[in-house]
Design a protein around this motif. Structure first.
Motif, short mmCIF file in Angstrom:
data_model
loop_
_atom_site.label_atom_id
_atom_site.label_comp_id
_atom_site.label_asym_id
_atom_site.label_seq_id
_atom_site.Cartn_x
_atom_site.Cartn_y
_atom_site.Cartn_z
N ASP A 141 -0.67 3.41 11.97
CA ASP A 141 -2.05 3.68 11.57
C ASP A 141 -2.05 4.54 10.29
O ASP A 141 -1.55 5.66 10.30
CB ASP A 141 -2.72 4.42 12.74
N ARG A 142 -2.62 4.02 9.21
CA ARG A 142 -2.63 4.75 7.92
C ARG A 142 -3.34 6.08 8.01
O ARG A 142 -2.94 7.06 7.39
CB ARG A 142 -3.33 3.93 6.83
N ASP A 143 -4.48 6.08 8.77
CA ASP A 143 -5.27 7.32 8.85
C ASP A 143 -4.49 8.42 9.55
O ASP A 143 -4.56 9.58 9.16
CB ASP A 143 -6.61 7.05 9.56
N GLY A 149 1.32 -2.95 7.55
CA GLY A 149 1.40 -1.53 7.94
C GLY A 149 2.78 -1.09 8.37
O GLY A 149 2.94 -0.04 8.99
N HIS A 208 5.54 3.98 1.82
CA HIS A 208 5.34 2.63 1.26
C HIS A 208 5.21 1.66 2.42
O HIS A 208 6.13 1.51 3.23
CB HIS A 208 6.55 2.24 0.41
N LEU A 209 4.05 1.00 2.49
CA LEU A 209 3.76 0.12 3.62
C LEU A 209 3.60 -1.34 3.18
O LEU A 209 3.09 -1.60 2.08
CB LEU A 209 2.45 0.57 4.29
N VAL A 213 0.72 5.35 0.89
CA VAL A 213 -0.06 6.37 1.59
C VAL A 213 0.56 7.73 1.31
O VAL A 213 1.76 7.94 1.51
CB VAL A 213 -0.08 6.09 3.11
N ARG A 248 0.89 11.66 2.13
CA ARG A 248 0.70 12.66 3.20
C ARG A 248 1.04 14.03 2.63
O ARG A 248 2.15 14.25 2.18
CB ARG A 248 1.62 12.31 4.39
N LEU A 293 -1.31 8.72 9.51
CA LEU A 293 -0.26 9.12 8.58
C LEU A 293 -0.78 10.14 7.56
O LEU A 293 -0.08 11.07 7.17
CB LEU A 293 0.25 7.87 7.85
N ARG A 294 -2.05 9.97 7.17
CA ARG A 294 -2.64 10.90 6.18
C ARG A 294 -3.02 12.24 6.82
O ARG A 294 -3.17 13.23 6.12
CB ARG A 294 -3.92 10.28 5.59
N VAL A 339 5.40 10.34 0.30
CA VAL A 339 4.75 9.10 -0.09
C VAL A 339 5.34 7.99 0.80
O VAL A 339 6.55 7.79 0.82
CB VAL A 339 5.02 8.77 -1.57
N GLU A 346 0.84 -1.21 0.00
CA GLU A 346 0.00 0.00 0.00
C GLU A 346 0.87 1.26 0.00
O GLU A 346 1.94 1.28 0.61
CB GLU A 346 -0.85 -0.01 1.27
#
Ligand code: FAD
Length: 236
Positions: free
Chosen positions: A220-222, A192, A187-188, A173, A175, A224-225, A185, A171
């Protein structure tokens, strides 16, 4: 600029980053010929006059700057009987297959424990890290712990900093907003874990991202965003 791949930075950066850089260069007047292979140079007298592409087109020019990468020259190492496979194979103390010979830098194929593989890296931080490994070993000390590989490139007013390597990525993500020319950017892996970060004019994202790559802890992806949450908090 003539590029054989379908995008710039194809070997080292993700698609989003390539597209960002392509757009930025075009806005600065650079004409990009992608998916274009150079066949030969055309000459007029003793001067270059054009570059002929594989599709037959000739791009007129009076100067050519060639940047096509390099191959490790291991002739000397081969002649010394050292194990060479895409560079001189070394361990984390910069030992070659001959215990009396050390090798460091671009010419080596070194272990990268973070990603459980050997790789040949071409970067100043890599050469410095291996210099420390060799020096420690020569002095009878334990070599320092392996570092997270990192790279940089300055283009116009853009500072690109990359930490880690995007192996086994599930994935990506984003930011920040690429339109602001300040974003990162991440890279996960599927779990995660941050494998790599590509940061444009984003020092905190690069620094915290580098430490996240070393930590191997899922994030946590959220968060990170969310620009309201600082990278310091995310990496804590
Ligand atoms: C155009 C360009 C831009 C770059 N930009 C960046 C960047 O922005 N960031 C980054 O991290 N890295 C960058 N790099 C890569 C970086 O320069 C290399 O990774 C780094 O210099 C490798 O260090 P090294 O000691 O392995 O090799 P080198 O710095 O190449 O040093 C090797 C030395 O050995 C000498 N030598 C070779 N053979 C012999 C011999 N038989 N006898 C004696 N001496 C010999 C060579 O002359 C050379 O001086 C760039 C490289 C290039 C070409």
């Amino acid at each position: 600029m003539i590029e054989r791949e379908s995008r710039v930075l194809a070997r080292v950066a993700c698609l989003a980053l390539s597209e960002f850089f392509q757009d930025y260069h075009r806005r600065h007047g650079v004409v990009l010929e992608l998916d274009a292979s150079v066949d030969r140079f055309e000459a007029s007298g003793d001067h270059v006059s054009g570059v002929r592409l594989a599709d037959g087109r000739v791009i007129a020019c009076d100067v050519v700057l060639v940047g096509v990468g390099g191959v490790s020259n291991d002739d000397l190492a081969q002649a010394a009987g050292l194990d060479c496979r895409n560079g001189i194979v070394v361990d984390l103390a910069a030992h070659t297959s001959d215990p009396a010979i050390y090798a460091i830098g671009d010419c080596t194929n070194r272990p990268l424990p973070l990603y459980q593989r050997h790789i040949r890296l071409e970067s100043v931080p890599n050469a410095l890290e291996q210099a420390k490994q060799a020096a420690a070993d020569i002095c009878g000390r334990v070599p320092p712990a392996p570092e997270v590989p990192w790279f940089w490139s300055d283009q116009y007013d853009l500072k690109l900093q990359i930490a880690g390597m995007p192996f086994d990525v599930a994935e990506i993500v984003l930011r920040g907003d690429p339109a602001s020319a300040k974003f990162a950017v991440f890279h996960l892996t599927a779990e995660g874990v941050v494998q790599a970060v590509e940061a444009i004019n984003a020092g905190p994202e690069f620094m915290a991202g580098k430490s996240l790559v070393a930590k191997r802890k899922p994030i946590d992806r959220d968060q990170l965003r969310d620009l309201a949450i600082s990278m310091k908090e995310i990496a804590a």
